[in-house]
Design a protein around this motif. Structure first.
Motif, PDB file in Angstrom:
ATOM      1  N   GLY A 218       4.150  11.456 -11.377  1.00 47.02           N
ATOM      2  CA  GLY A 218       3.164  11.267 -10.427  1.00 47.02           C
ATOM      3  C   GLY A 218       1.893  10.547 -11.141  1.00 47.02           C
ATOM      4  O   GLY A 218       1.975  10.345 -12.121  1.00 47.02           O
ATOM      5  N   GLY A 219       0.974  10.353  -9.981  1.00 46.40           N
ATOM      6  CA  GLY A 219      -0.336   9.532 -10.247  1.00 46.40           C
ATOM      7  C   GLY A 219      -1.041  10.273 -11.598  1.00 46.40           C
ATOM      8  O   GLY A 219      -1.503   9.537 -12.204  1.00 46.40           O
ATOM      9  N   THR A 220      -1.039  11.607 -11.356  1.00 45.88           N
ATOM     10  CA  THR A 220      -2.055  12.203 -12.268  1.00 45.88           C
ATOM     11  C   THR A 220      -1.102  12.098 -13.741  1.00 45.88           C
ATOM     12  O   THR A 220      -1.966  11.954 -14.780  1.00 45.88           O
ATOM     13  CB  THR A 220      -2.119  13.732 -11.932  1.00 45.88           C
TER      14      THR A 220
ATOM     15  N   HIS B 213     -10.688   8.804  -9.637  1.00 46.80           N
ATOM     16  CA  HIS B 213      -9.955   9.949  -9.395  1.00 46.80           C
ATOM     17  C   HIS B 213      -9.996  11.222 -10.048  1.00 46.80           C
ATOM     18  O   HIS B 213     -10.463  10.778 -11.391  1.00 46.80           O
ATOM     19  CB  HIS B 213      -8.442   9.664  -9.223  1.00 46.80           C
TER      20      HIS B 213
ATOM     21  N   TYR C 240      -9.708   6.430  -4.060  1.00 43.92           N
ATOM     22  CA  TYR C 240      -8.923   7.429  -3.214  1.00 43.92           C
ATOM     23  C   TYR C 240     -10.214   7.460  -1.927  1.00 43.92           C
ATOM     24  O   TYR C 240      -9.741   7.594  -0.729  1.00 43.92           O
ATOM     25  CB  TYR C 240      -8.559   8.682  -3.841  1.00 43.92           C
TER      26      TYR C 240
ATOM     27  N   ASP D 289      -6.561   2.004 -12.057  1.00 45.46           N
ATOM     28  CA  ASP D 289      -5.933   2.968 -11.187  1.00 45.46           C
ATOM     29  C   ASP D 289      -5.435   2.391  -9.921  1.00 45.46           C
ATOM     30  O   ASP D 289      -6.272   2.647  -8.962  1.00 45.46           O
ATOM     31  CB  ASP D 289      -6.687   4.080 -11.225  1.00 45.46           C
TER      32      ASP D 289
ATOM     33  N   CYS E 197      -2.889   3.726  -8.265  1.00 45.20           N
ATOM     34  CA  CYS E 197      -1.836   4.860  -7.630  1.00 45.20           C
ATOM     35  C   CYS E 197      -1.642   4.824  -6.148  1.00 45.20           C
ATOM     36  O   CYS E 197      -0.550   4.800  -5.869  1.00 45.20           O
ATOM     37  CB  CYS E 197      -2.475   6.155  -8.286  1.00 45.20           C
ATOM     38  N   ILE E 198      -2.742   4.593  -5.654  1.00 45.38           N
ATOM     39  CA  ILE E 198      -2.610   4.664  -3.879  1.00 45.38           C
ATOM     40  C   ILE E 198      -2.306   3.127  -3.329  1.00 45.38           C
ATOM     41  O   ILE E 198      -1.703   3.296  -2.462  1.00 45.38           O
ATOM     42  CB  ILE E 198      -3.614   5.453  -3.382  1.00 45.38           C
TER      43      ILE E 198
ATOM     44  N   ASP F  43       1.662   4.674  -7.877  1.00 40.67           N
ATOM     45  CA  ASP F  43       2.586   5.664  -7.312  1.00 40.67           C
ATOM     46  C   ASP F  43       3.695   5.353  -6.417  1.00 40.67           C
ATOM     47  O   ASP F  43       3.468   4.663  -5.405  1.00 40.67           O
ATOM     48  CB  ASP F  43       1.905   6.700  -6.797  1.00 40.67           C
TER      49      ASP F  43
ATOM     50  N   HIS G   5       5.695   7.480  -5.008  1.00 38.90           N
ATOM     51  CA  HIS G   5       5.724   8.547  -3.900  1.00 38.90           C
ATOM     52  C   HIS G   5       4.363   8.370  -3.158  1.00 38.90           C
ATOM     53  O   HIS G   5       4.346   9.224  -2.282  1.00 38.90           O
ATOM     54  CB  HIS G   5       5.870   9.720  -4.440  1.00 38.90           C
ATOM     55  N   LYS G   6       3.716   7.357  -3.233  1.00 42.20           N
ATOM     56  CA  LYS G   6       2.784   7.243  -2.223  1.00 42.20           C
ATOM     57  C   LYS G   6       3.282   5.944  -1.142  1.00 42.20           C
ATOM     58  O   LYS G   6       4.233   6.292  -0.362  1.00 42.20           O
ATOM     59  CB  LYS G   6       1.244   6.971  -2.635  1.00 42.20           C
TER      60      LYS G   6
HETATM   61  C1  LIG Z   1      -3.220  10.111  -5.607  1.00 42.38           C
HETATM   62  C2  LIG Z   1      -3.959   9.418  -6.720  1.00 42.38           C
HETATM   63  C3  LIG Z   1      -3.921   9.815  -8.033  1.00 42.38           C
HETATM   64  C4  LIG Z   1      -3.200  11.116  -8.577  1.00 42.38           C
HETATM   65  O1  LIG Z   1      -1.692  11.170  -8.062  1.00 42.38           O
HETATM   66  P1  LIG Z   1      -0.857  12.335  -7.998  1.00 42.38           P
HETATM   67  O2  LIG Z   1       0.232  11.789  -7.546  1.00 42.38           O
HETATM   68  O3  LIG Z   1      -1.513  12.977  -6.675  1.00 42.38           O
HETATM   69  O4  LIG Z   1      -0.764  13.157  -9.241  1.00 42.38           O
HETATM   70  C5  LIG Z   1      -4.703   9.149  -9.113  1.00 42.38           C
HETATM   71  N1  LIG Z   1      -5.294   8.029  -8.588  1.00 42.38           N
HETATM   72  C6  LIG Z   1      -5.465   7.724  -7.164  1.00 42.38           C
HETATM   73  C7  LIG Z   1      -6.445   6.517  -6.942  1.00 42.38           C
HETATM   74  C8  LIG Z   1      -4.954   8.353  -6.437  1.00 42.38           C
HETATM   75  O5  LIG Z   1      -4.740   8.178  -5.051  1.00 42.38           O
END
Ligand SMILES: *Cc1c(COP(=O)(O)O)cnc(C)c1O
Length: 482
Positions: free
Chosen positions: A97-99, A128, A176, A201, A203-204, A235, A237-238
């Motif tokens: 996951g993102g974390t 984040h 985020y 980052d 992630c999203i 990510d 999963h997003k």
């Molecule tokens: C969701 C998110 C994370 C963390 O991701 P998880 O999958 O919830 O662990 C880190 N950085 C950003 C910008 C995010 O949107």
């Protein structure tokens, strides 16, 4: 007669699981605008579910034992490398996951600079929370730089915060909370000039922005095409619309990833060899993500991004149309944040939306920023835009009719004066009960359907008190069911 283990039996595990799911947020209605990301394509979800199930018991612990997982991982990284404009030498890893991606980016930066005695990283105050978890886990000091009125990282202030202990400069693409992309070229350049890593980052937004650019939307540079960007997290999963448990961390070259790889041979068992924090790694999420990426491909993602952006535009229009609402920032991707004026409060808007079947996320006030409402808009929401607009208009009207939550000034003064370090377990029991979050005295918990009062109380608390109360809450939620 059905035996308890037959799927038809009301006491079979699957029937009970279906019952348990009844109180959860829906994941495939397009009406849950946080936590879940919905392509709105049942066929893609079916393929994903079957792939997860087929690989759930496989183990990525040893890539030679399950070469299928290594193959899928390398293909996922290859797909992402193209999307993120990574150079030929780029490498990557599937994480949970993102974390975990963020944790590993920080850990690799720390261990990639062994000469730095007390390592630090510089991040915008919008980065984040995962970076603060990384700071906590790995002993890397987080130097937080305030962002300005546009909610974007401030390169000049970042440059000032960098010194010889800095091992990493952080940017978000997008953040985020506010959905805006940091000025990555300026941040990456200042890191590069000083020989420091720069993590983006994404992630999203990492699976959205490249397609947004292909659709002709303005997108500021943020990928590996920007010199100085050394790693990117994104990510699956997003907005990869994959089942939960899959993210990617890419590094510009293999030498940057090296410190992330861990081996241990000095014990009597197998030599442990891990690219991530997990050791046994289920193949389920890898296979699920791989299947979704195969099923959708570039054309599928382009179409889903078009839909998600159209829905985002509609949300923005609805916010702009409501006199009581203010957009926090024009969105750079598919994330929308709005605040309210004094006629209502955002927490009541969230409750009213929930009553109408829409889940949106409250964001507490922070460092002079007002509390707000967050929406992660996915493709599935595009099919429900008229209902969403109506629900938002009705929710705001209802919130204005109720008026903002009023906290008794005595209670507000008490919250402002509380020092979490001085609170006992009994104090937390009392606080949680007073907030309507627990019955107190260890007698279970009850979460109110409307949360505006709780949120308004938390909103008055400093971050350290919010954290302490939430930890006390989580502690009381998680008790064995015997
Ligand atoms: C969701 C998110 C994370 C963390 O991701 P998880 O999958 O919830 O662990 C880190 N950085 C950003 C910008 C995010 O949107």
């Amino acid at each position: 007669m059905t035996s308890p283990t037959s799927p038809q039996s009301p006491t079979s595990p699957l029937a009970r699981l279906a019952d348990l799911r009844a109180d959860d947020l829906p994941v495939h209605t397009g009406r849950t605008l946080a936590y879940v990301f919905d392509s709105g394509l049942p066929e893609v979800d079916r393929v994903a579910r079957e792939a997860v199930a087929a690989f759930a018991s496989t183990n990525g612990l040893d890539p030679t034992a399950f070469p299928s997982l290594l193959q899928m991982e390398n293909e996922l990284v290859g797909f992402a490398a193209r999307l993120l404009e990574a150079p030929e030498d780029a490498v990557g890893t599937v994480t949970s996951g993102g974390t975990e991606s963020v944790l590993l980016a920080v850990q690799a930066a720390r261990d990639g600079a062994p000469g730095v005695h007390r390592p630090s990283m510089v991040l915008p105050d919008t980065a984040h929370a995962a970076f603060h978890k990384a700071a906590h886990y790995f002993g890397v000091e987080a130097r937080v730089v305030p962002t300005g009125a546009d909610h974007r990282a401030d390169p000049a202030a970042t440059a000032e915060a960098v010194d010889d202990t800095t091992v990493l400069v952080v940017a978000s693409a997008p953040s985020y909370a506010h959905g805006v992309v940091d000025p990555v070229p300026a941040l990456a350049a200042l890191a590069r000039d000083r020989g420091i890593r720069c993590h983006v980052d994404a992630c999203i937004g990492g699976w959205v922005l490249p397609y947004a650019a292909r659709l002709g939307r303005p997108v500021q540079p943020w990928t590996f095409a920007v010199e100085g960007v050394t790693s990117v997290s994104v990510d699956l999963h997003k907005y990869g619309y994959a089942p939960k448990g899959a993210s990617l961390l890419l590094h510009r070259d293999a030498s940057l990833r090296r410190p992330q790889l861990f081996a241990w041979a000095d014990w009597p068992g197998y030599t442990m060899l891990n690219p991530t924090m997990q050791s046994t790694r289920s193949g389920g999420p890898v296979a699920g993500a791989w299947a979704v990426v195969q099923a959708l491909g570039d054309d599928g993602y382009l179409e889903l991004t078009r839909k998600a952006l159209e829905a985002t535009d509609a949300v923005v229009a609805a916010v702009e149309e409501a006199p009581a609402l203010r957009l926090v920032a024009p969105p750079d991707s598919t994330l929308v944040a709005f605040t309210t004026d004094d006629t209502c409060d955002p927490f009541t808007v969230v409750d009213e939306m929930q009553e109408r079947g829409w889940h949106v996320q409250p964001q507490l006030s922070h460092r002079g920023r007002k509390a707000s409402v967050h929406l992660s808009v996915s493709a599935a929401t595009a099919d429900h835009v008229p209902e969403l607009r109506a629900a938002l208009a009705d929710s705001v009207a209802a919130a204005v009719a109720r008026g903002p939550v009023e906290v008794d000034p005595g209670v507000a003064a008490l919250i402002a004066a509380l020092d979490p370090a001085g609170l006992t377990d009994a104090d937390f029991d009392g606080l949680l009960a007073a907030a309507g979050l627990a019955s107190g005295g260890g007698g279970g918990f009850a979460l109110p359907a409307r949360r505006a009062e709780v949120n308004a109380l938390l909103d008055l608390a400093a971050p350290a008190l919010r954290e302490a109360v939430m930890v006390a809450f989580l502690d009381r939620l998680s008790r064995p069911a015997r």
